[in-house]
Design a protein around this motif. Structure first.
Motif, PDB file in Angstrom:
ATOM      1  N   ILE A 104       0.927  -1.278   0.056  1.00 49.82           N
ATOM      2  CA  ILE A 104      -0.075  -0.311   0.041  1.00 49.82           C
ATOM      3  C   ILE A 104       0.811   1.127  -0.135  1.00 49.82           C
ATOM      4  O   ILE A 104       0.400   2.621   0.172  1.00 49.82           O
ATOM      5  CB  ILE A 104      -1.068   0.153   1.325  1.00 49.82           C
ATOM      6  N   LEU A 155      12.452  -7.436   2.143  1.00 52.88           N
ATOM      7  CA  LEU A 155      12.349  -7.533   3.650  1.00 52.88           C
ATOM      8  C   LEU A 155      11.303  -8.481   3.750  1.00 52.88           C
ATOM      9  O   LEU A 155      11.319  -9.377   4.835  1.00 52.88           O
ATOM     10  CB  LEU A 155      11.883  -6.112   4.315  1.00 52.88           C
ATOM     11  N   VAL A 161       9.263  -9.478   7.428  1.00 52.61           N
ATOM     12  CA  VAL A 161       8.537  -8.178   7.755  1.00 52.61           C
ATOM     13  C   VAL A 161       7.412  -7.990   6.854  1.00 52.61           C
ATOM     14  O   VAL A 161       7.597  -8.158   5.587  1.00 52.61           O
ATOM     15  CB  VAL A 161       9.664  -6.915   7.392  1.00 52.61           C
ATOM     16  N   ASN A 162       6.379  -7.861   7.679  1.00 49.71           N
ATOM     17  CA  ASN A 162       5.039  -7.605   6.837  1.00 49.71           C
ATOM     18  C   ASN A 162       5.074  -6.543   5.829  1.00 49.71           C
ATOM     19  O   ASN A 162       5.437  -5.249   5.976  1.00 49.71           O
ATOM     20  CB  ASN A 162       3.792  -7.278   7.959  1.00 49.71           C
ATOM     21  N   THR A 164       2.945  -5.002   3.927  1.00 51.49           N
ATOM     22  CA  THR A 164       1.877  -3.869   4.181  1.00 51.49           C
ATOM     23  C   THR A 164       2.298  -2.790   5.100  1.00 51.49           C
ATOM     24  O   THR A 164       2.345  -1.624   4.598  1.00 51.49           O
ATOM     25  CB  THR A 164       0.648  -4.342   4.711  1.00 51.49           C
ATOM     26  N   ILE A 165       2.848  -3.226   6.155  1.00 49.85           N
ATOM     27  CA  ILE A 165       3.399  -2.026   6.922  1.00 49.85           C
ATOM     28  C   ILE A 165       4.666  -1.362   6.945  1.00 49.85           C
ATOM     29  O   ILE A 165       4.773  -0.320   6.676  1.00 49.85           O
ATOM     30  CB  ILE A 165       3.605  -2.998   8.578  1.00 49.85           C
ATOM     31  N   LEU A 168       4.092   0.892   3.947  1.00 47.80           N
ATOM     32  CA  LEU A 168       3.694   2.219   4.317  1.00 47.80           C
ATOM     33  C   LEU A 168       4.664   3.117   5.094  1.00 47.80           C
ATOM     34  O   LEU A 168       4.697   4.553   4.882  1.00 47.80           O
ATOM     35  CB  LEU A 168       2.243   1.903   5.531  1.00 47.80           C
ATOM     36  N   LEU A 169       5.363   2.512   6.000  1.00 48.41           N
ATOM     37  CA  LEU A 169       6.491   3.332   6.613  1.00 48.41           C
ATOM     38  C   LEU A 169       7.192   3.912   5.597  1.00 48.41           C
ATOM     39  O   LEU A 169       7.789   4.929   5.507  1.00 48.41           O
ATOM     40  CB  LEU A 169       7.069   1.970   7.602  1.00 48.41           C
ATOM     41  N   LEU A 170       7.496   3.094   4.651  1.00 52.26           N
ATOM     42  CA  LEU A 170       8.518   3.442   3.449  1.00 52.26           C
ATOM     43  C   LEU A 170       7.835   4.714   2.937  1.00 52.26           C
ATOM     44  O   LEU A 170       8.652   5.701   2.424  1.00 52.26           O
ATOM     45  CB  LEU A 170       8.805   2.514   2.423  1.00 52.26           C
ATOM     46  N   TYR A 172       5.838   6.999   4.240  1.00 52.63           N
ATOM     47  CA  TYR A 172       5.961   8.211   4.860  1.00 52.63           C
ATOM     48  C   TYR A 172       7.428   8.828   4.879  1.00 52.63           C
ATOM     49  O   TYR A 172       7.641  10.019   5.012  1.00 52.63           O
ATOM     50  CB  TYR A 172       5.625   7.880   6.463  1.00 52.63           C
ATOM     51  N   ILE A 173       8.399   7.832   5.060  1.00 51.67           N
ATOM     52  CA  ILE A 173       9.880   7.935   4.908  1.00 51.67           C
ATOM     53  C   ILE A 173      10.182   8.998   3.531  1.00 51.67           C
ATOM     54  O   ILE A 173      10.838   9.925   3.404  1.00 51.67           O
ATOM     55  CB  ILE A 173      10.788   6.832   5.283  1.00 51.67           C
ATOM     56  N   ALA A 176       8.946  12.334   3.574  1.00 52.80           N
ATOM     57  CA  ALA A 176       9.849  13.139   4.498  1.00 52.80           C
ATOM     58  C   ALA A 176      11.237  13.550   3.603  1.00 52.80           C
ATOM     59  O   ALA A 176      11.912  14.815   3.636  1.00 52.80           O
ATOM     60  CB  ALA A 176      10.304  12.453   5.620  1.00 52.80           C
ATOM     61  N   LEU A 177      11.689  12.418   2.843  1.00 47.72           N
ATOM     62  CA  LEU A 177      12.696  12.730   1.958  1.00 47.72           C
ATOM     63  C   LEU A 177      12.640  13.821   0.919  1.00 47.72           C
ATOM     64  O   LEU A 177      13.344  14.493   0.724  1.00 47.72           O
ATOM     65  CB  LEU A 177      13.260  11.563   1.366  1.00 47.72           C
TER      66      LEU A 177
ATOM     67  N   TYR B 273      13.329  18.077   7.901  1.00 47.97           N
ATOM     68  CA  TYR B 273      12.216  17.296   7.469  1.00 47.97           C
ATOM     69  C   TYR B 273      12.823  15.732   7.751  1.00 47.97           C
ATOM     70  O   TYR B 273      11.754  15.135   7.769  1.00 47.97           O
ATOM     71  CB  TYR B 273      12.162  17.591   6.030  1.00 47.97           C
ATOM     72  N   ALA B 277      10.736  12.132   9.657  1.00 45.55           N
ATOM     73  CA  ALA B 277      10.794  10.613   9.514  1.00 45.55           C
ATOM     74  C   ALA B 277      11.149   9.604  10.338  1.00 45.55           C
ATOM     75  O   ALA B 277      11.157   8.450  10.290  1.00 45.55           O
ATOM     76  CB  ALA B 277      11.729  10.424   8.040  1.00 45.55           C
ATOM     77  N   SER B 291      12.052  -9.121  13.291  1.00 40.50           N
ATOM     78  CA  SER B 291      11.171 -10.126  12.549  1.00 40.50           C
ATOM     79  C   SER B 291      12.120 -11.250  12.079  1.00 40.50           C
ATOM     80  O   SER B 291      13.552 -11.073  12.154  1.00 40.50           O
ATOM     81  CB  SER B 291      10.495  -9.379  11.051  1.00 40.50           C
TER      82      SER B 291
END
Lengths: 375, 308
Positions: A104, A155, A161-162, A164-165, A168-170, A172-173, A176-177, B273, B277, B291
């Motif tokens: 996602i 990953l 590593v799931n 989906t999560i 999503l974190l990537l 947001y990162i 920010a980048l 910024y 993050a 994991s």
């Protein structure tokens, strides 16, 4: 009974035997279409109730939606332009879905693709021919987007590593980048209120398809869908991906390179989303800025699920949703409804369509294997 | 900075204060998600629930003048979202992760649609408790001005930790979460338990939203949540489905989120910024570190689709 059923000479359900293959083919193909259309109708009905509840006329709204999306040549072109990035971001969901992965984070690949394209183009502009620059921009965007989503796939397989999560974190990162690049290193000092990179010279922009007010992104998107369809349906990679998506253990026992398939499919998916970012920069915005995070990645999830992860079905669905998107402004102006109306409609449709997955395989009429039992 | 006599110590103080201020929504959403996930279902739609809760709380507080009524209304709305999610997911072949994404979009859409007229008015704020009265420094007083919901969240984490272990309801929840078949064998209806757990999760997430709109940042607008509801899902994994872990993780997230503004306040503006993050990078690193491709996550409910 068993002899009867296997003997093509015996008629089935009162139909001549020669018609049976055609009926079978139609029945199997009809299931997703009938259930999908029914789901859309239920979704529209629920949405109409909501519109009635806030005291507006659903009939007027649907009419405006048609006018704004497909009612004139102008609005058709507008819808097609909006469909272009959706085609690519939907592929970012649909390809990993073959392997049973729910990605996602396409939005992140879109924004980083856009930044990479701008960063590639600006030093080259003026020294390298326009076409070559555009190709290099596309490559840069695809590589960055591919790495970003491919990382989620990597990953998943090698670290558990799931996806989906992590995707999503990537994402947001990535946003920010992008803000860091656009506000810092790549910022055009002339962009005051809305920090952007320096604008691309006009001749380096991705132009329109001849005779239309629609940029080449649409053609690129449709080609990407066709290529994806061929990869999934006609190559051994697509077949292996489907097996791995069904049962990872079985695929590993068969000696399929599951890890490479996952990394490859997620990277390809991400590179399409990155390409969507490049198109946004080179055909619409003219520079990389915060407008890249316009939600194409999230609408792409909806498109992919609506199309049941079939790349060819993505084409009409993306155009339909592009049309709904395009009509948002008209609805806002004419009916005094908030621009979020379109978001409510999309959410409602999305929920009902996913809910209707439960009806697949429930109706005997769509399953020729069961016909003989009703005799 | 110098004239107040606090200087560089302002950074840890600002991070501490920020951690407490920013963590409260994380505490509620992650505790809610823990209840839901312990029952074997995942609700990715909590982001939508959170934002819808924020809108509802703000709207009701504006109309009634009571922030408490706002929080209660948000809880009701969150429970309704949870019930819808729980009811749809009980049907066969329905993917709870995908429904979560759809519910998120629906919740955001509804919140933006219905909340359009509440962007201007000002709602009464939730009360806070001033613990900094002993200090004469305004920074310390401000840092120790802690909202009641933070304490409720902390108490709730302790209570849930105890309840999962020691109550019949906690046991039922864990059985349903670990094995649908075992639950059926015990005569428990797993669908009903999951429905209730999802409703409880939704109503807690909505409290997190109410905190956002009624306390910090304390207004309603469309960008009120930058993924707090979704981050909570990652946070629950990080906390290993343990309520006290959720509380600690939420504080850690809050602190990471406060890093950028804290450094900026003492003049460090490079890479501003990138500090945004920080919580996401932190989560990702912890997920990668904890994991494993071969075994399921320690402490994970067996029936959870996330860990399969």
């Amino acid at each position: 009974m068993t002899i009867e059923a296997n003997d093509p000479a015996i008629s089935i359900a009162g139909k001549p035997a020669s018609l049976r293959p055609i009926l079978e083919w139609t029945a199997r193909r009809a299931e997703p279409i009938v259930i999908g259309l029914a789901a859309i109708l239920i979704g529209l009905a629920l949405f109409s109730l909501f519109i009635l509840a806030v005291g507006k006329s659903p009939a007027t709204l649907f009419q405006l939606m048609y006018t704004g999306g497909f009612g004139s040549w102008f609005s058709v072109q507008n819808s097609l332009s909006r469909a272009a990035p959706l085609l690519l971001t939907a592929l970012c969901v649909a390809l990993p879905a073959r392997l049973g992965l729910v990605i996602i984070g396409g939005e992140g690949a879109v924004v980083l693709g856009g930044v990479a394209a701008a960063a590639m183009a600006l030093p080259l502009a003026g020294t390298v021919p326009a076409f070559l620059t555009l190709v290099l921009m596309a490559i840069a965007a695809m590589v960055v987007g591919g790495i970003w989503i491919g990382l989620a796939g990597f990953l998943r397989h090698y670290r558990g590593v799931n996806e989906t999560i992590s995707s999503l974190l990537l994402s947001y990162i990535a946003i920010a980048l992008m803000n860091q690049f656009v506000e810092g290193l790549l910022r055009d000092p002339a962009s005051l209120n809305k920090p952007s990179t320096r604008p691309l010279p006009a001749e380096y922009m991705l132009g329109n398809i001849p005779g239309m007010d629609v940029h080449w992104g649409l053609v690129i998107g449709i080609l990407a869908c066709i290529v994806s369809w061929i990869v999934i349906e006609a190559t051994s990679y697509g077949f292996a991906a489907r097996i791995a998506g069904g049962n990872v253990r079985a695929a590993q026992i068969q000696g399929l390179p599951v890890g490479k398939l996952i990394a490859g499919f997620t990277a390809l998916a991400g590179s399409f989303a990155g390409l969507a970012g490049m198109i946004e920069v080179a055909a619409v915005q003219g520079s990389a800025n915060a407008s890249l995070a316009a939600g194409y990645g999230y609408t792409g999830i909806l498109v992919a699920f609506l199309a049941r992860h079939n790349p060819l079905a993505i084409i009409p669905v993306a155009i339909l949703l592009g049309g709904i998107d395009a009509s948002g402004g008209l609805i806002q102006r004419r009916m005094g409804l908030p621009d979020a109306t379109v978001l409510v409609l999309q959410g409602t449709l999305f929920i009902v369509i996913l809910f209707c997955e439960t009806f697949y395989g429930r109706f005997k009429i769509f399953n020729p294997d069961l016909w003989k039992r009703s005799l | 900075m110098e004239e107040t006599g606090i200087g560089i110590w302002g950074v840890p103080l600002a991070i501490f204060a920020g951690a407490i201020r920013v963590s409260t929504p994380f505490i509620f959403v992650s505790l809610g998600e823990t209840i839901t996930e312990r029952s074997g279902r995942i609700n990715l739609g909590l982001e939508g629930t959170l934002v819808f809760g924020a809108m509802t709380a703000y709207a009701v507080a504006v109309m009634t003048g009571s922030p408490t009524l706002g929080v209660l209304a948000a809880m009701m709305a969150g429970a309704i979202f949870g019930v819808i999610h729980g009811w749809i997911c009980k049907f066969p072949k329905v993917n709870d992760i995908a429904i979560g994404i759809a519910m998120m979009q629906f919740g955001l859409g509804m919140a933006f649609f219905l909340g359009k007229s509440f962007i201007q008015p000002v709602a009464p704020k939730l009360p806070s408790i001033a613990l900094g009265g002993w200090s004469s420094m305004p920074q310390i007083q401000a840092a120790l001005n802690i909202n009641v919901l933070f304490f409720i969240g902390a108490a709730l984490a302790l209570f849930l930790f105890w309840a999962f272990k020691n109550t019949r309801i906690g046991l039922i929840l864990r059985v349903v979460g670990d094995s649908t078949d075992a639950a059926r064998a015990m005569g428990i209806d797993p669908d009903r338990i999951r429905l209730l757990a999802t409703a409880a999760g939704g109503s807690l997430a909505a409290i997190g939203g109410a905190y956002l709109s009624l306390y910090y940042p304390g207004s309603w607008n469309e960008g009120i949540s930058s993924g707090q509801g979704l981050m909570a899902v990652a946070l629950v994994i990080f906390a290993r489905w343990n309520p006290i872990g959720c509380f600690v993780a939420a504080l850690l997230f809050g602190g990471a989120g406060a890093l950028g503004p804290a450094l900026q306040s003492v003049g460090v503006t490079q890479g501003y910024y990138l500090f945004y993050a920080a919580p996401y990078v932190l989560t990702l690193i912890i997920l990668i570190a904890t994991s494993s491709p071969t075994r399921s996550l320690a402490g994970a409910p067996g029936a959870l689709s996330l860990t399969k």
